[in-house]
Design an enzyme around this catalytic site. Structure first.
Site, short mmCIF file in Angstrom:
data_model
loop_
_atom_site.label_atom_id
_atom_site.label_comp_id
_atom_site.label_asym_id
_atom_site.label_seq_id
_atom_site.Cartn_x
_atom_site.Cartn_y
_atom_site.Cartn_z
N LYS A 184 -6.39 5.58 11.34
CA LYS A 184 -7.83 5.41 11.57
C LYS A 184 -8.14 5.72 13.02
CE LYS A 184 -9.86 2.29 8.36
NZ LYS A 184 -10.41 0.97 8.14
N GLU A 193 4.39 4.24 5.80
CA GLU A 193 3.16 3.43 5.75
C GLU A 193 2.03 4.25 5.13
OE1 GLU A 193 1.74 0.85 5.60
OE2 GLU A 193 2.02 -0.54 7.26
N ASP A 194 1.11 3.55 4.50
CA ASP A 194 -0.07 4.25 4.00
C ASP A 194 -1.10 4.44 5.11
OD1 ASP A 194 -0.38 1.50 4.05
OD2 ASP A 194 -1.68 1.42 2.29
N ARG A 249 -6.37 1.17 -5.67
CA ARG A 249 -5.13 1.79 -5.21
C ARG A 249 -4.78 3.03 -6.02
NH1 ARG A 249 -2.51 -1.85 -1.60
NH2 ARG A 249 -2.71 -4.04 -2.14
N ASP A 285 -6.24 -0.29 -0.78
CA ASP A 285 -7.05 -1.14 -1.67
C ASP A 285 -8.25 -1.76 -0.96
OD1 ASP A 285 -5.46 -3.00 -0.04
OD2 ASP A 285 -6.22 -4.54 -1.39
N ASP A 341 -3.88 1.12 11.22
CA ASP A 341 -5.24 0.70 11.55
C ASP A 341 -5.23 0.14 12.98
OD1 ASP A 341 -7.84 -0.21 11.48
OD2 ASP A 341 -7.67 -1.35 9.66
N PHE A 371 -14.31 2.13 6.07
CA PHE A 371 -13.50 1.42 5.08
C PHE A 371 -13.04 2.42 4.02
CE2 PHE A 371 -11.68 -1.54 2.43
CZ PHE A 371 -11.73 -2.79 3.01
N VAL A 372 -11.73 2.71 3.99
CA VAL A 372 -11.23 3.72 3.05
C VAL A 372 -10.35 3.09 1.97
CG1 VAL A 372 -11.38 5.77 4.52
CG2 VAL A 372 -9.38 4.30 4.71
N GLY A 388 0.77 -1.25 0.00
CA GLY A 388 0.00 0.00 0.00
C GLY A 388 0.80 1.29 0.00
C1 PRP Z 1 -2.53 -2.49 5.31
C2 PRP Z 1 -1.63 -1.28 5.44
C3 PRP Z 1 -0.80 -1.58 6.63
C4 PRP Z 1 -1.69 -2.48 7.47
C5 PRP Z 1 -2.21 -1.69 8.61
O1 PRP Z 1 -1.84 -3.47 4.64
O2 PRP Z 1 -0.86 -1.08 4.28
O3 PRP Z 1 0.39 -2.24 6.29
O4 PRP Z 1 -2.78 -2.90 6.65
O5 PRP Z 1 -3.09 -2.47 9.37
P1 PRP Z 1 -2.90 -2.71 10.94
O6 PRP Z 1 -2.51 -1.39 11.56
O7 PRP Z 1 -4.26 -3.19 11.36
O8 PRP Z 1 -1.84 -3.75 11.13
P2 PRP Z 1 -2.56 -4.74 3.98
O9 PRP Z 1 -2.33 -5.93 4.87
O10 PRP Z 1 -3.97 -4.41 3.64
O11 PRP Z 1 -1.71 -4.96 2.68
P3 PRP Z 1 -1.36 -3.94 1.49
O12 PRP Z 1 -0.32 -2.96 2.03
O13 PRP Z 1 -0.81 -4.84 0.44
O14 PRP Z 1 -2.62 -3.23 1.07
#
Ligand code: PRP
Length: 191
Positions: free
Chosen positions: A139, A107-108, A173, A167, A111, A160-161, A52
């Protein structure tokens, strides 16, 4: 899955645009300036968390006025597609040795915080000179572990964003904004 145009995706699947592309550009430029000031004269490595973070990192590094190396780590969390379990597997490790260097994780989204919690432990065991985090989005009220961010773009509501690297089922994305997804998109996939 047939590819939709951006206009179709916006019309059909996006409930609300939370951050438009101008908001994002301005904030990324501010973050780039701040990071450049803070790390001037230091040996800086930006570590992007795949997948991400690639969009944010690509924009951020071009707003920086200091040189920095870029490296990536790809991880996969066990659990369902919409929740993180905190148990993380490294799919692609860093190419560079970070011992004695200043590392800034890019990081994107933060959460639950479980991914970054794991990564902080893992990367700090490699003895960097410093280890900090820059997350574009946090978030609100979702973190189950406390994560200290040195840099933050925006806080968004617990919805849900998608877009700007984020994604749903590997789609959206490339949207130039961050928006919330209409429930019918994930409800259709659940049936
Ligand atoms: C997303 C995002 C972070 C993670 C955050 O990755 O890029 O790495 O979730 O979530 P958390 O704080 O609950 O651990 P994802 O696993 O969706 O993979 P992606 O980066 O390939 O989209």
């Amino acid at each position: 899955m047939k590819a939709k145009t951006l206009e179709q995706a916006l019309a059909d699947d996006i409930e609300e645009v939370l951050l438009n592309s101008e908001d994002i550009k301005c904030r990324v430029a501010e973050l780039g300036r701040q990071i450049s000031e803070d790390y001037k004269g230091k040996d800086l490595v930006l570590v992007g968390i795949l997948r991400g973070a690639f969009v944010f990192l690509a924009d951020l590094i071009r707003e920086m006025s200091i040189s920095a190396e870029t490296d990536f780590i790809a991880i996969s969390s066990y659990g369902s597609s919409s929740t993180t379990s905190g148990v993380v597997r490294i799919l692609k490790d860093l190419d560079e040795d970070i011992e004695g260097r200043h590392v800034l994780i890019i990081e994107d989204i933060l959460d639950t915080g479980l991914t970054l919690n794991y990564l902080l432990k893992n990367l700090s065991s490699r003895r960097p000179e410093s280890l900090e985090i820059c997350s574009f989005i946090v978030k609100e009220g979702k973190q189950s572990v406390k994560i200290n961010l040195k840099y933050l773009g925006y806080t968004v509501p617990n919805r849900f964003v998608v877009g700007y690297g984020l994604d749903y089922a590997q789609r959206y994305r490339n949207l130039p904004f961050i928006g919330t997804l209409k429930p019918h998109v994930y409800e259709e996939d659940e049936t």
